[in-house]
Design a protein around this motif. Structure first.
Motif, PDB file in Angstrom:
ATOM      1  N   ILE A   1      73.825 -11.893 -48.049  1.00  0.00           N
ATOM      2  CA  ILE A   1      74.654 -11.291 -47.969  1.00  0.00           C
ATOM      3  C   ILE A   1      74.425 -10.078 -49.300  1.00  0.00           C
ATOM      4  N   ALA A   2      74.760 -10.430 -50.372  1.00  0.00           N
ATOM      5  CA  ALA A   2      74.034 -10.106 -51.992  1.00  0.00           C
ATOM      6  C   ALA A   2      73.064  -9.472 -51.633  1.00  0.00           C
ATOM      7  N   LEU A   3      72.397 -10.202 -51.563  1.00  0.00           N
ATOM      8  CA  LEU A   3      70.676 -10.023 -51.557  1.00  0.00           C
ATOM      9  C   LEU A   3      69.934  -8.605 -50.444  1.00  0.00           C
ATOM     10  N   ALA A   4      70.543  -8.571 -49.114  1.00  0.00           N
ATOM     11  CA  ALA A   4      71.353  -8.032 -48.498  1.00  0.00           C
ATOM     12  C   ALA A   4      70.722  -6.303 -48.679  1.00  0.00           C
ATOM     13  N   ALA A   5      72.377  -6.243 -49.779  1.00  0.00           N
ATOM     14  CA  ALA A   5      73.108  -5.358 -49.790  1.00  0.00           C
ATOM     15  C   ALA A   5      72.089  -4.572 -51.151  1.00  0.00           C
ATOM     16  N   GLU A   6      71.037  -5.165 -51.839  1.00  0.00           N
ATOM     17  CA  GLU A   6      70.308  -4.670 -52.931  1.00  0.00           C
ATOM     18  C   GLU A   6      69.022  -3.734 -51.788  1.00  0.00           C
ATOM     19  N   GLY A   7      68.884  -4.469 -50.580  1.00  0.00           N
ATOM     20  CA  GLY A   7      67.752  -3.538 -49.969  1.00  0.00           C
ATOM     21  C   GLY A   7      67.206  -4.129 -49.791  1.00  0.00           C
ATOM     22  N   ALA A   8      66.999  -6.363 -49.525  1.00  0.00           N
ATOM     23  CA  ALA A   8      65.885  -7.056 -49.435  1.00  0.00           C
ATOM     24  C   ALA A   8      66.131  -7.579 -47.752  1.00  0.00           C
ATOM     25  N   ALA A   9      64.955  -7.399 -47.366  1.00  0.00           N
ATOM     26  CA  ALA A   9      65.611  -8.129 -46.026  1.00  0.00           C
ATOM     27  C   ALA A   9      65.603  -9.491 -45.577  1.00  0.00           C
ATOM     28  N   VAL A  10      66.554 -10.624 -45.907  1.00  0.00           N
ATOM     29  CA  VAL A  10      66.505 -11.598 -45.345  1.00  0.00           C
ATOM     30  C   VAL A  10      66.860 -12.544 -44.147  1.00  0.00           C
ATOM     31  N   PHE A  11      66.041 -13.669 -44.543  1.00  0.00           N
ATOM     32  CA  PHE A  11      65.535 -14.536 -43.291  1.00  0.00           C
ATOM     33  C   PHE A  11      66.955 -15.875 -43.406  1.00  0.00           C
TER      34      PHE A  11
ATOM     35  N   GLU B   1      76.125  -4.685 -39.742  1.00  0.00           N
ATOM     36  CA  GLU B   1      76.844  -3.690 -39.910  1.00  0.00           C
ATOM     37  C   GLU B   1      76.631  -3.007 -41.527  1.00  0.00           C
ATOM     38  N   ALA B   2      77.036  -3.214 -42.318  1.00  0.00           N
ATOM     39  CA  ALA B   2      76.596  -2.850 -43.442  1.00  0.00           C
ATOM     40  C   ALA B   2      75.443  -1.698 -44.565  1.00  0.00           C
ATOM     41  N   GLY B   3      74.253  -1.685 -42.922  1.00  0.00           N
ATOM     42  CA  GLY B   3      72.817  -1.217 -42.909  1.00  0.00           C
ATOM     43  C   GLY B   3      71.810  -2.201 -43.384  1.00  0.00           C
ATOM     44  N   GLY B   4      72.265  -3.585 -43.906  1.00  0.00           N
ATOM     45  CA  GLY B   4      71.156  -4.130 -44.353  1.00  0.00           C
ATOM     46  C   GLY B   4      70.189  -4.471 -43.434  1.00  0.00           C
ATOM     47  N   THR B   5      69.071  -5.701 -43.447  1.00  0.00           N
ATOM     48  CA  THR B   5      67.939  -6.058 -42.130  1.00  0.00           C
ATOM     49  C   THR B   5      68.439  -7.603 -42.632  1.00  0.00           C
ATOM     50  N   ALA B   6      69.019  -8.251 -41.614  1.00  0.00           N
ATOM     51  CA  ALA B   6      68.680  -9.857 -41.259  1.00  0.00           C
ATOM     52  C   ALA B   6      68.111 -10.393 -39.857  1.00  0.00           C
ATOM     53  N   GLU B   7      68.225 -11.831 -40.516  1.00  0.00           N
ATOM     54  CA  GLU B   7      67.305 -12.362 -38.807  1.00  0.00           C
ATOM     55  C   GLU B   7      67.580 -13.890 -39.396  1.00  0.00           C
ATOM     56  N   SER B   8      68.486 -14.639 -38.189  1.00  0.00           N
ATOM     57  CA  SER B   8      68.280 -16.055 -38.663  1.00  0.00           C
ATOM     58  C   SER B   8      67.623 -16.573 -37.467  1.00  0.00           C
TER      59      SER B   8
ATOM     60  N   GLY C   1      77.214 -21.108 -36.459  1.00  0.00           N
ATOM     61  CA  GLY C   1      75.993 -20.957 -36.782  1.00  0.00           C
ATOM     62  C   GLY C   1      75.723 -20.005 -37.286  1.00  0.00           C
ATOM     63  N   ALA C   2      74.909 -18.819 -37.880  1.00  0.00           N
ATOM     64  CA  ALA C   2      74.281 -17.440 -38.955  1.00  0.00           C
ATOM     65  C   ALA C   2      74.843 -15.793 -37.991  1.00  0.00           C
ATOM     66  N   ASP C   3      75.554 -16.219 -37.274  1.00  0.00           N
ATOM     67  CA  ASP C   3      75.605 -15.194 -36.608  1.00  0.00           C
ATOM     68  C   ASP C   3      76.242 -13.785 -36.753  1.00  0.00           C
ATOM     69  N   ASP C   4      77.356 -14.333 -37.747  1.00  0.00           N
ATOM     70  CA  ASP C   4      78.693 -14.050 -38.553  1.00  0.00           C
ATOM     71  C   ASP C   4      78.575 -12.968 -39.387  1.00  0.00           C
ATOM     72  N   VAL C   5      76.695 -13.738 -40.231  1.00  0.00           N
ATOM     73  CA  VAL C   5      76.531 -13.330 -41.361  1.00  0.00           C
ATOM     74  C   VAL C   5      75.405 -12.398 -41.043  1.00  0.00           C
ATOM     75  N   VAL C   6      74.914 -12.301 -39.923  1.00  0.00           N
ATOM     76  CA  VAL C   6      73.507 -11.522 -39.950  1.00  0.00           C
ATOM     77  C   VAL C   6      74.199 -10.017 -39.147  1.00  0.00           C
ATOM     78  N   GLN C   7      75.418  -9.785 -38.164  1.00  0.00           N
ATOM     79  CA  GLN C   7      76.004  -8.717 -37.862  1.00  0.00           C
ATOM     80  C   GLN C   7      77.224  -8.705 -39.286  1.00  0.00           C
ATOM     81  N   ARG C   8      77.201  -8.918 -40.184  1.00  0.00           N
ATOM     82  CA  ARG C   8      78.134  -8.796 -40.865  1.00  0.00           C
ATOM     83  C   ARG C   8      76.698  -8.093 -42.354  1.00  0.00           C
ATOM     84  N   ILE C   9      75.530  -8.056 -42.392  1.00  0.00           N
ATOM     85  CA  ILE C   9      74.713  -8.098 -43.569  1.00  0.00           C
ATOM     86  C   ILE C   9      73.719  -6.229 -42.703  1.00  0.00           C
TER      87      ILE C   9
END
Length: 271
Positions: free
Chosen positions: A26-36, A71-78, A61-69
């Motif tokens: 979540i922290a890295l995504a908030a700084e603009g990184a795409a997180v896997f 929803e905040a405008g970040g990029t994530a996959e799991s 699982g990690a669905d909640d983490v990905v969804q939170r990222i």
């Protein structure tokens, strides 16, 4: 405002379905990184010394983490993955590259934690079950906390060098380490080995623009803290308090950032 210069970077984070790994994603995504985000659903501990919520977090699982990222405008996959399988590191890098491009930040957060001992004790000081050190405890712990990080670093390094990259970050998580870890002896030994691999990476990969560090978190409330553990934490250390996953994620983010570019081959101890 500090520009971490992480926008557009790609991060691979292991064990990120809850706790420090999730907070780091979540922290890295908030700084603009795409997180896997990678994770493995674990079975319940089923012991009164561990809060029921911790069992739920470990088994999710990690669905909640990905969804939170997102929803905040970040990029994530799991992806769910078993780090005890030596084939997994290459697969994870292939999946991350397919999703976002080359991985530039590797966070070795996942652990195969267990509690074992050289003594006849069946419970630790907090009433949690422990078992004797044997081949099974060693192999389970070292497969996830030593071999997997080593192979992930190796895969990171190979791809980084082959594509002629000049910027990279490796961060691992440790606890116990060289001084030993009574009642969690295989865990402490495995973390000491992971530290050594990471320090070697710092020296060997520094000329290629890669920094490599370890973070030693404080006692951190990732869901496993019960009343006895919290009481003990508040009577030791200079800050006498229990940390939060976000506290650790901030340090990891700093080490990954432009501001941390001259910090390498270090174990950053938090309290």
């Amino acid at each position: 405002m500090i520009d971490t210069r992480l926008a557009g970077k790609v991060a691979l984070i292991t064990g990120a379905n809850h706790g420090i790994g999730a907070a780091t994603a979540i922290a890295l995504a908030a700084e603009g990184a795409a997180v896997f985000v990678t994770y493995k659903r674990l079975g319940p501990l089923n012991h009164p010394a561990y809060p029921e919520t911790y069992d739920r977090a470990r088994g999710g699982g990690a669905d909640d983490v990905v969804q939170r990222i997102r929803e905040a405008g970040g990029t994530a996959e799991s992806a769910e993955a078993d780090l005890a399988d030596p084939a997994t590191p290459k697969v994870l890098f292939d999946q991350a590259e397919k999703a976002f491009g080359p991985v530039q930040i590797l966070v070795n957060n996942a652990s195969g934690w267990l509690s074992d001992t050289f003594t006849p004790a069946e419970r630790d000081s907090f009433g949690r079950p422990i078992r004797p050190v044997d081949a099974e405890t060693h192999d389970r712990q070292f497969a996830v906390d030593v071999r997997a990080p080593a192979l992930l670093i190796s895969e990171f390094a190979r791809r980084h060098i082959e594509r002629g990259a000049s910027w990279g970050r490796i961060v691992g998580l440790t606890s116990g380490g060289p001084e030993g870890f009574p009642t969690e002896v295989s865990y402490g030994a495995a973390k000491a080995a992971q530290e050594n691999y990471t320090m070697s990476a710092a020296h060997e990969l520094g000329p290629y623009g890669v920094t490599a560090n370890m973070v030693y978190p404080p006692v951190t409330d990732t869901g496993w803290i019960n009343e006895e553990v919290e009481k003990a934490a508040r009577t030791h250390g200079p800050l006498r308090s229990v940390g939060q996953p976000e506290d650790v994620a901030e340090v990891i983010t700093f080490l990954a950032s432009h501001q941390g570019r001259r910090v390498t081959a270090q174990t950053v101890r938090m309290y």
